[in-house]
Scaffold this motif. Structure first.
Motif, PDB file in Angstrom:
ATOM      1  N   PRO A 122       0.842  -1.203   0.000  1.00  0.00           N
ATOM      2  CA  PRO A 122       0.000   0.000   0.000  1.00  0.00           C
ATOM      3  C   PRO A 122       0.877   1.253   0.000  1.00  0.00           C
ATOM      4  N   PRO A 123       0.337   2.390  -0.440  1.00  0.00           N
ATOM      5  CA  PRO A 123       1.113   3.633  -0.399  1.00  0.00           C
ATOM      6  C   PRO A 123       1.589   3.920   1.020  1.00  0.00           C
ATOM      7  N   PRO A 124       2.772   4.502   1.177  1.00  0.00           N
ATOM      8  CA  PRO A 124       3.291   4.774   2.525  1.00  0.00           C
ATOM      9  C   PRO A 124       2.347   5.657   3.323  1.00  0.00           C
ATOM     10  N   ARG A 125       2.317   5.431   4.616  1.00  0.00           N
ATOM     11  CA  ARG A 125       1.512   6.288   5.490  1.00  0.00           C
ATOM     12  C   ARG A 125       2.053   7.709   5.428  1.00  0.00           C
ATOM     13  N   GLY A 126       1.145   8.655   5.522  1.00  0.00           N
ATOM     14  CA  GLY A 126       1.563  10.053   5.459  1.00  0.00           C
ATOM     15  C   GLY A 126       1.414  10.649   4.080  1.00  0.00           C
ATOM     16  N   THR A 127       0.980   9.814   3.093  1.00  0.00           N
ATOM     17  CA  THR A 127       0.788  10.348   1.746  1.00  0.00           C
ATOM     18  C   THR A 127      -0.563  11.030   1.589  1.00  0.00           C
ATOM     19  N   GLY A 128      -1.397  10.955   2.632  1.00  0.00           N
ATOM     20  CA  GLY A 128      -2.681  11.644   2.596  1.00  0.00           C
ATOM     21  C   GLY A 128      -3.753  10.856   1.866  1.00  0.00           C
ATOM     22  N   ARG A 129      -4.883  11.499   1.656  1.00  0.00           N
ATOM     23  CA  ARG A 129      -6.033  10.852   1.027  1.00  0.00           C
ATOM     24  C   ARG A 129      -6.222  11.247  -0.430  1.00  0.00           C
ATOM     25  N   ASP A 130      -5.476  12.253  -0.892  1.00  0.00           N
ATOM     26  CA  ASP A 130      -5.735  12.808  -2.213  1.00  0.00           C
ATOM     27  C   ASP A 130      -4.814  12.273  -3.295  1.00  0.00           C
ATOM     28  N   HIS A 131      -3.950  11.314  -2.965  1.00  0.00           N
ATOM     29  CA  HIS A 131      -3.055  10.779  -3.986  1.00  0.00           C
ATOM     30  C   HIS A 131      -3.824   9.842  -4.925  1.00  0.00           C
ATOM     31  N   TYR A 132      -3.172   9.477  -6.018  1.00  0.00           N
ATOM     32  CA  TYR A 132      -3.798   8.639  -7.037  1.00  0.00           C
ATOM     33  C   TYR A 132      -3.110   7.277  -7.123  1.00  0.00           C
TER      34      TYR A 132
END
Length: 309
Positions: A122-132
């Motif tokens: 999964p995307p690293p934590r801290g990348t927020g909710r708005d990434h794609y």
């Protein structure tokens, strides 16, 4: 690029082995991106595009390909970057998602790589909710970002209201005490759609992001003495997920005596290349292509009636 997709039809041997193949591509910079080969129908040099009034600004135009007309989405712009400027050297990746065919405009297409889903995270934590992104991995020490195409399409192309018609017309269908449904999907957009659909029927859900999380949670419930097949109406699982795909998750559920009675429906956007034989091989009870809220609701309600919930 003619040779890069020549063997796609033979790649179904990977299914059920917790493996995938990614088509690697670049947008504006040096960053590598990936898309599952199973979603790709064709790769070609960018054809002549026809502009149409009032198109979404992320859509660069339409192209006439193989007798059909397809929207061509600038994937760089759609994911928050710059629009591609030189279309003469660009490529289009023709894909099929959720029974819809479209092209993604990219700067360059690299190659296909074979990976294990356990190496996809999964995307690293801290990348927020708005990434794609739905996931990341590494290929030859370089980071590869796997794009959440369902999020892109939800923002570019009008999507279906996730509330099924039966719920809109008559309110919740299930009564108090109905069994919960486990939902497993790595796409935040797809997960929200399924949750809204199921909750509109009056059914409580428990949602997780990938197959590994789901298997760990199911086994932890069983370790605590919970009758999992008795407590859960069903599990609705995506197929493409980091850490563990839906095929492997289903096979692991069937191999655990405490879980094997759980009703499993695979729910995926792999509509154009899905191999029905794999559903039978891994022991899934049902399959549904994304995303039809009315059909999903009917399958859930049929399951409820079948167990007398």
């Amino acid at each position: 690029m003619a040779g890069i997709m020549d063997s796609v039809d033979q790649r179904t041997r990977l299914v059920g082995q917790n493996r995938l193949e990614l088509l690697l591509f670049r947008l504006n910079g040096r960053q590598l991106y990936g898309i599952n080969v199973f979603k790709v129908k064709e790769v070609l040099q960018c054809p002549r595009l026809t502009a149409i009034p009032r198109l979404n600004p992320m859509v660069r135009g339409v192209a006439h390909i193989r007798g059909g007309t397809l929207p061509i989405i600038d994937l760089g712009r759609a994911t928050g970057g710059r629009a591609l400027e030189d279309l003469s050297s660009a490529f289009v990746i023709i894909t099929e998602y959720n029974n819809r065919v479209q092209g993604f405009l990219v700067r360059a297409v690299e190659r296909i790589v074979n990976l294990n889903w356990s190496d996809v995270h999964p995307p690293p934590r801290g990348t927020g909710r708005d990434h794609y992104l739905t996931a990341v991995t590494r290929v030859e020490e370089q980071m590869v970002e796997i794009v959440d195409v369902e999020k892109v399409l939800a923002e570019v192309i009008a999507v279906v209201d996730p509330v099924p018609q039966r719920a809109r017309e008559g309110g919740p269908v299930a009564g108090p005490g109905s069994r919960r449904i486990l939902i497993v999907d790595d796409s935040s957009v797809a997960r929200r759609q399924i949750i809204r659909c199921v909750e509109a029927l009056g059914i409580e859900v428990h949602a997780l992001n990938d197959g590994r999380q789901a298997l760990d949670w199911l086994q932890a419930q069983a370790d605590q003495g919970v009758d999992v097949p008795g407590e859960l109406l069903m599990m609705i699982s995506d197929i493409e997920m980091p850490e563990m795909d839906g095929y492997t998750l289903t096979a692991e559920v069937r191999n655990d005596p405490r879980l094997k009675g759980l009703h499993v429906m695979l729910h995926t956007s792999l509509s154009g290349v899905f191999n029905q034989a794999m559903v039978r091989k891994v022991g899934a009870d049902d399959f549904l292509a994304k995303f039809s809220p009315d059909e999903l609701a009917e399958r859930v309600l049929a399951r409820m009636q079948g167990v007398g919930t």
